[in-house]
Design a protein around this motif. Structure first.
Motif, PDB file in Angstrom:
ATOM      1  N   PHE A   1       0.822  -1.211   0.000  1.00  0.00           N
ATOM      2  CA  PHE A   1       0.000   0.000   0.000  1.00  0.00           C
ATOM      3  C   PHE A   1       0.861   1.269   0.000  1.00  0.00           C
ATOM      4  O   PHE A   1       0.626   2.195  -0.788  1.00  0.00           O
ATOM      5  CB  PHE A   1      -0.957   0.014   1.204  1.00  0.00           C
ATOM      6  CG  PHE A   1      -1.662   1.332   1.347  1.00  0.00           C
ATOM      7  CD1 PHE A   1      -2.732   1.663   0.522  1.00  0.00           C
ATOM      8  CD2 PHE A   1      -1.233   2.271   2.275  1.00  0.00           C
ATOM      9  CE1 PHE A   1      -3.369   2.896   0.630  1.00  0.00           C
ATOM     10  CE2 PHE A   1      -1.866   3.504   2.384  1.00  0.00           C
ATOM     11  CZ  PHE A   1      -2.932   3.814   1.562  1.00  0.00           C
ATOM     12  N   LEU A   2       1.834   1.338   0.897  1.00  0.00           N
ATOM     13  CA  LEU A   2       2.580   2.604   1.048  1.00  0.00           C
ATOM     14  C   LEU A   2       3.245   3.059  -0.264  1.00  0.00           C
ATOM     15  O   LEU A   2       3.104   4.240  -0.637  1.00  0.00           O
ATOM     16  CB  LEU A   2       3.617   2.484   2.164  1.00  0.00           C
ATOM     17  CG  LEU A   2       3.106   2.692   3.600  1.00  0.00           C
ATOM     18  CD1 LEU A   2       4.273   2.687   4.590  1.00  0.00           C
ATOM     19  CD2 LEU A   2       2.306   3.982   3.751  1.00  0.00           C
ATOM     20  N   PRO A   3       3.947   2.177  -0.996  1.00  0.00           N
ATOM     21  CA  PRO A   3       4.531   2.648  -2.259  1.00  0.00           C
ATOM     22  C   PRO A   3       3.473   3.110  -3.268  1.00  0.00           C
ATOM     23  O   PRO A   3       3.659   4.106  -3.967  1.00  0.00           O
ATOM     24  CB  PRO A   3       5.280   1.413  -2.783  1.00  0.00           C
ATOM     25  CG  PRO A   3       5.473   0.524  -1.609  1.00  0.00           C
ATOM     26  CD  PRO A   3       4.323   0.788  -0.695  1.00  0.00           C
ATOM     27  N   HIS A   4       2.350   2.377  -3.301  1.00  0.00           N
ATOM     28  CA  HIS A   4       1.258   2.726  -4.214  1.00  0.00           C
ATOM     29  C   HIS A   4       0.688   4.098  -3.841  1.00  0.00           C
ATOM     30  O   HIS A   4       0.504   4.974  -4.710  1.00  0.00           O
ATOM     31  CB  HIS A   4       0.181   1.633  -4.101  1.00  0.00           C
ATOM     32  CG  HIS A   4      -1.040   1.868  -4.922  1.00  0.00           C
ATOM     33  ND1 HIS A   4      -1.064   1.665  -6.294  1.00  0.00           N
ATOM     34  CD2 HIS A   4      -2.294   2.281  -4.581  1.00  0.00           C
ATOM     35  CE1 HIS A   4      -2.282   1.949  -6.746  1.00  0.00           C
ATOM     36  NE2 HIS A   4      -3.044   2.325  -5.730  1.00  0.00           N
ATOM     37  N   PHE A   5       0.432   4.283  -2.557  1.00  0.00           N
ATOM     38  CA  PHE A   5      -0.118   5.535  -2.038  1.00  0.00           C
ATOM     39  C   PHE A   5       0.838   6.695  -2.348  1.00  0.00           C
ATOM     40  O   PHE A   5       0.437   7.748  -2.863  1.00  0.00           O
ATOM     41  CB  PHE A   5      -0.320   5.373  -0.528  1.00  0.00           C
ATOM     42  CG  PHE A   5      -0.709   6.621   0.214  1.00  0.00           C
ATOM     43  CD1 PHE A   5      -2.029   7.045   0.253  1.00  0.00           C
ATOM     44  CD2 PHE A   5       0.244   7.365   0.913  1.00  0.00           C
ATOM     45  CE1 PHE A   5      -2.387   8.183   0.963  1.00  0.00           C
ATOM     46  CE2 PHE A   5      -0.111   8.497   1.601  1.00  0.00           C
ATOM     47  CZ  PHE A   5      -1.424   8.914   1.629  1.00  0.00           C
ATOM     48  N   GLN A   6       2.103   6.482  -2.049  1.00  0.00           N
ATOM     49  CA  GLN A   6       3.111   7.531  -2.255  1.00  0.00           C
ATOM     50  C   GLN A   6       3.177   7.938  -3.730  1.00  0.00           C
ATOM     51  O   GLN A   6       3.210   9.136  -4.057  1.00  0.00           O
ATOM     52  CB  GLN A   6       4.472   7.015  -1.785  1.00  0.00           C
ATOM     53  CG  GLN A   6       5.579   8.049  -1.798  1.00  0.00           C
ATOM     54  CD  GLN A   6       6.887   7.434  -1.318  1.00  0.00           C
ATOM     55  OE1 GLN A   6       7.164   6.254  -1.560  1.00  0.00           O
ATOM     56  NE2 GLN A   6       7.688   8.212  -0.626  1.00  0.00           N
ATOM     57  N   GLY A   7       3.166   6.950  -4.600  1.00  0.00           N
ATOM     58  CA  GLY A   7       3.260   7.229  -6.039  1.00  0.00           C
ATOM     59  C   GLY A   7       2.065   8.041  -6.535  1.00  0.00           C
ATOM     60  O   GLY A   7       2.236   9.036  -7.255  1.00  0.00           O
ATOM     61  N   LEU A   8       0.868   7.641  -6.127  1.00  0.00           N
ATOM     62  CA  LEU A   8      -0.333   8.351  -6.584  1.00  0.00           C
ATOM     63  C   LEU A   8      -0.364   9.782  -6.058  1.00  0.00           C
ATOM     64  O   LEU A   8      -0.703  10.717  -6.788  1.00  0.00           O
ATOM     65  CB  LEU A   8      -1.594   7.607  -6.121  1.00  0.00           C
ATOM     66  CG  LEU A   8      -1.993   6.336  -6.877  1.00  0.00           C
ATOM     67  CD1 LEU A   8      -3.281   5.759  -6.304  1.00  0.00           C
ATOM     68  CD2 LEU A   8      -2.164   6.611  -8.366  1.00  0.00           C
ATOM     69  N   VAL A   9      -0.003   9.950  -4.797  1.00  0.00           N
ATOM     70  CA  VAL A   9      -0.055  11.304  -4.209  1.00  0.00           C
ATOM     71  C   VAL A   9       1.001  12.195  -4.866  1.00  0.00           C
ATOM     72  O   VAL A   9       0.723  13.359  -5.226  1.00  0.00           O
ATOM     73  CB  VAL A   9       0.138  11.239  -2.676  1.00  0.00           C
ATOM     74  CG1 VAL A   9       0.236  12.643  -2.089  1.00  0.00           C
ATOM     75  CG2 VAL A   9      -1.011  10.472  -2.020  1.00  0.00           C
ATOM     76  N   GLN A  10       2.187  11.680  -5.054  1.00  0.00           N
ATOM     77  CA  GLN A  10       3.235  12.504  -5.683  1.00  0.00           C
ATOM     78  C   GLN A  10       2.825  12.929  -7.092  1.00  0.00           C
ATOM     79  O   GLN A  10       3.086  14.052  -7.509  1.00  0.00           O
ATOM     80  CB  GLN A  10       4.553  11.739  -5.708  1.00  0.00           C
ATOM     81  CG  GLN A  10       5.221  11.702  -4.326  1.00  0.00           C
ATOM     82  CD  GLN A  10       6.584  11.048  -4.345  1.00  0.00           C
ATOM     83  OE1 GLN A  10       6.739   9.961  -4.894  1.00  0.00           O
ATOM     84  NE2 GLN A  10       7.558  11.691  -3.727  1.00  0.00           N
ATOM     85  N   ALA A  11       2.170  12.006  -7.789  1.00  0.00           N
ATOM     86  CA  ALA A  11       1.778  12.308  -9.171  1.00  0.00           C
ATOM     87  C   ALA A  11       0.724  13.408  -9.240  1.00  0.00           C
ATOM     88  O   ALA A  11       0.656  14.145 -10.229  1.00  0.00           O
ATOM     89  CB  ALA A  11       1.250  11.040  -9.837  1.00  0.00           C
ATOM     90  N   LYS A  12      -0.088  13.521  -8.200  1.00  0.00           N
ATOM     91  CA  LYS A  12      -1.207  14.470  -8.268  1.00  0.00           C
ATOM     92  C   LYS A  12      -1.084  15.627  -7.275  1.00  0.00           C
ATOM     93  O   LYS A  12      -1.998  16.434  -7.156  1.00  0.00           O
ATOM     94  CB  LYS A  12      -2.523  13.729  -8.021  1.00  0.00           C
ATOM     95  CG  LYS A  12      -2.849  12.714  -9.123  1.00  0.00           C
ATOM     96  CD  LYS A  12      -4.162  12.023  -8.840  1.00  0.00           C
ATOM     97  CE  LYS A  12      -4.477  10.994  -9.900  1.00  0.00           C
ATOM     98  NZ  LYS A  12      -5.683  10.197  -9.593  1.00  0.00           N
ATOM     99  N   CYS A  13       0.022  15.698  -6.558  1.00  0.00           N
ATOM    100  CA  CYS A  13       0.195  16.785  -5.576  1.00  0.00           C
ATOM    101  C   CYS A  13       1.542  17.484  -5.793  1.00  0.00           C
ATOM    102  O   CYS A  13       2.281  17.740  -4.829  1.00  0.00           O
ATOM    103  CB  CYS A  13       0.089  16.246  -4.156  1.00  0.00           C
ATOM    104  SG  CYS A  13      -1.514  15.603  -3.712  1.00  0.00           S
ATOM    105  N   ASN A  14       1.846  17.734  -7.041  1.00  0.00           N
ATOM    106  CA  ASN A  14       3.058  18.503  -7.352  1.00  0.00           C
ATOM    107  C   ASN A  14       4.303  17.865  -6.739  1.00  0.00           C
ATOM    108  O   ASN A  14       5.172  18.541  -6.202  1.00  0.00           O
ATOM    109  CB  ASN A  14       2.894  19.956  -6.862  1.00  0.00           C
ATOM    110  CG  ASN A  14       3.868  20.899  -7.542  1.00  0.00           C
ATOM    111  OD1 ASN A  14       4.335  20.607  -8.643  1.00  0.00           O
ATOM    112  ND2 ASN A  14       4.181  22.001  -6.886  1.00  0.00           N
ATOM    113  N   ASN A  15       4.341  16.552  -6.800  1.00  0.00           N
ATOM    114  CA  ASN A  15       5.476  15.755  -6.315  1.00  0.00           C
ATOM    115  C   ASN A  15       5.702  15.835  -4.805  1.00  0.00           C
ATOM    116  O   ASN A  15       6.771  15.476  -4.297  1.00  0.00           O
ATOM    117  CB  ASN A  15       6.773  16.138  -7.047  1.00  0.00           C
ATOM    118  CG  ASN A  15       7.724  14.959  -7.106  1.00  0.00           C
ATOM    119  OD1 ASN A  15       7.292  13.809  -7.224  1.00  0.00           O
ATOM    120  ND2 ASN A  15       9.025  15.233  -6.982  1.00  0.00           N
TER     121      ASN A  15
END
Lengths: 118, 429
Positions: free
Chosen positions: B161-175
């Motif tokens: 979960f954590l890597p998936h969550f981190q990737g999605l948030v970075q992609a949509k929150c200006n990294n």
């Protein structure tokens, strides 16, 4: 006159919530699945006030989340015997009396084997 | 793909809408801060709900072992709504074990966790998440399948979960990195999950704090009742008692909710007695002799728990739960102790069920378990159980107590005292 004790979890006791659930279970002995059955369930619930339903929801949730579904009173049990050494560190919790629950139906449902006070 | 692979893939998909909501909240707060000309440090807080507090959904059709790798399903809520309480519906929570040891859901219809339970418009944690939002804390509720072992849940959270969550948030929150500064908080059995992560997983080094609230480190007596009695609210006046006992016995997670092993108690008896909420003797005793009865090493053999044919009670799971207990109570390193905070509740009503006595079986009905005393606690968990005894010895200041009526188990997360403790621990103004 002593103020009635307010339980912040729910205004409904475990016994009252259990009665609510049992009435519901008797009214709907089968799991409602069809639109007609679900509509009948909604109609059944409509006879209760919102506050009553919320009180039932809170208590049932609380009891399902691992709490024994009956009102527990401190004087139901004898004091636990002390087998080990007395605590010697930290403040001891003060002796307290359990607040009396004033709502009706405070008797245990008797479904559970319990030790009687001698 | 195996059942478990498909199940975990489905579980991850179910979490995506909640991640999208996190992203929306994150970006809204960012925009508000820009408007105000502020740039405070951000922190993420993951909340693990208590046991049975995560909503479970069941697939409408069975997993097909001969089907394609990318099987997808539609789901219906199973736990918890009013229908769960009717017609023995909770039987559908039952699990079965394959010869390879894999746990599958009844009828091979995948069950996943999705959000928090809500019954008759009542849902726990609303106060907590509202407070987090007001304080600008980036919160995420991680629902989990409380029927499964906490180590399985914790491993899924950290590794997948954590890597998936981190990737999605970075992609949509200006990294922006949501794991640059993050903490975990677990309520009740959710506290066991975060405890396992702290001690046994390898979470990112930016994990700041691990907080438990009302977590039963050393178990409690109600679980013993459930092996024999099912659950009053689900039994339907006895019609489904046997089905509920079988359902409960099929769920591996329940096996680690017992009272602590006797050898652990003996090894730490002085510490248990030194606590402000002492446990002066082993809490489970024989009805006749008053001698301790170890919940994990039941003696005499075959005369404590139901047999497998009677209710499905699985002694192998009891052995596994003992190993899990050992992992959850292993010594804390100095660094782990510094991160660990335990919050426990004392309603001051002194009416939390405490010790039990145990008759020999058979018969398993009427129940051989009797409650024999009450103690301070949160109404569900005794206060002696809801802190790590090692932490209390190493860093006593990291064991905090919430007192008063709002320390009750179901609402303690929303208590102003709990919120004040969490604010102090996480440096939230």
């Amino acid at each position: 006159m002593a103020k009635p004790v307010t339980d912040p979890v729910s205004s409904m006791t475990s016994e009252e919530a259990f009665e609510f659930v049992r009435k519901l279970q008797k009214a709907f002995p089968k799991t409602p699945r069809s639109k007609k059955e679900l509509a009948a369930l909604q109609k059944y619930l409509a006879k209760y006030k919102d506050a009553e339903l919320r009180a039932a929801g809170s208590r049932v949730l609380s009891d399902l989340m691992q709490r024994p579904s009956r009102t527990i009173k401190a004087d139901d049990f004898p004091p636990a015997p002390i087998a080990g050494p007395e605590p010697n560190v930290g403040p001891k919790p003060k002796a307290r009396r359990a607040p009396k629950r004033t709502t009706s139906g405070t008797k245990p449902r008797g479904t559970r084997h319990r030790t009687k006070r001698r | 793909m195996s059942y478990d692979s498909v199940r975990m893939s489905e579980q991850m998909d179910a979490l995506d809408p909640s991640i999208d909501e996190f992203i929306d909240r994150y970006n809204t707060i960012t925009a508000a801060l820009v408007l105000l000309g502020l740039n405070p440090a951000r922190q993420t807080l993951f909340l693990f709900p208590g046991g049975m507090a995560s909503r479970l959904k069941r697939a409408t059709k069975a997993w097909d072992p001969a089907g394609p790798a990318s099987q997808t399903f539609k789901y219906k809520e199973l736990w918890l709504n009013l229908s769960t309480l009717l017609g023995g519906e909770a039987r559908q929570l039952r699990m079965h074990k394959t010869p390879g040891g894999e746990y599958r859901d009844k009828g091979d219809r995948i069950i996943i966790a999705d959000r928090v339970v809500s019954l008759l418009s009542v849902s726990p944690y609303v106060g907590f998440t509202t407070w987090c939002s007001l304080k600008g804390v980036d919160w995420f509720i991680f629902p989990w399948d409380w029927r499964r072992n906490v180590d399985d849940v914790a491993t899924f959270f950290v590794d997948r979960f954590l890597p998936h969550f981190q990737g999605l948030v970075q992609a949509k929150c200006n990294n922006a990195d949501p794991l640059a500064d993050f903490s975990l908080i677990g309520h009740s059995a959710g506290g066991l999950v975060v405890n396992w992560i702290l001690r046994n997983a390898d979470p990112p080094g930016t994990l700041r704090k691990v907080i438990t609230v009302a977590a039963p480190f050393y178990g409690y007596g109600h679980q013993l009742h459930r092996w024999f009695e099912g659950d009053d609210l689900l039994n339907e006046g006895g019609l489904f008692t046997d089905a509920m006992r079988r359902m409960i016995s099929s769920v591996p997670g329940c096996y680690s909710w017992h009272f602590l092993p006797e050898d652990f108690y003996k090894a730490h008896q002085t510490d248990f007695n030194s606590d402000p909420y002492p446990l002066p003797k082993y809490p489970s005793t024989d009805f006749t002799t008053g001698d301790p009865v170890d919940t994990y090493d039941p003696q005499p053999p075959g005369q404590r728990y139901p047999t497998k044919p009677q209710t499905g009670f699985d002694s192998d799971e009891l052995d596994k739960a003992k190993k899990l207990f050992d992992a959850l109570t292993s010594p804390l390193s100095t660094a782990q102790a510094a991160k660990f905070v335990n919050i426990r509740g004392d309603t001051t009503a002194d009416n939390t069920l405490n010790t039990t006595s145990w008759k020999l079986v058979p018969p398993i009905s009427p129940s051989p378990i009797a409650d024999t005393s009450v103690t301070p606690g949160d109404g569900t968990q005794p206060a002696w159980s809801t802190r790590d005894i090692g932490l209390f010895t190493q860093v006593p200041g990291n064991v905090l107590t919430v007192s008063g009526p709002d320390a009750a188990h179901m609402i303690i997360m929303n208590s102003p005292q709990t919120l004040a403790h969490v604010a102090a621990v996480l440096g939230i103004p």
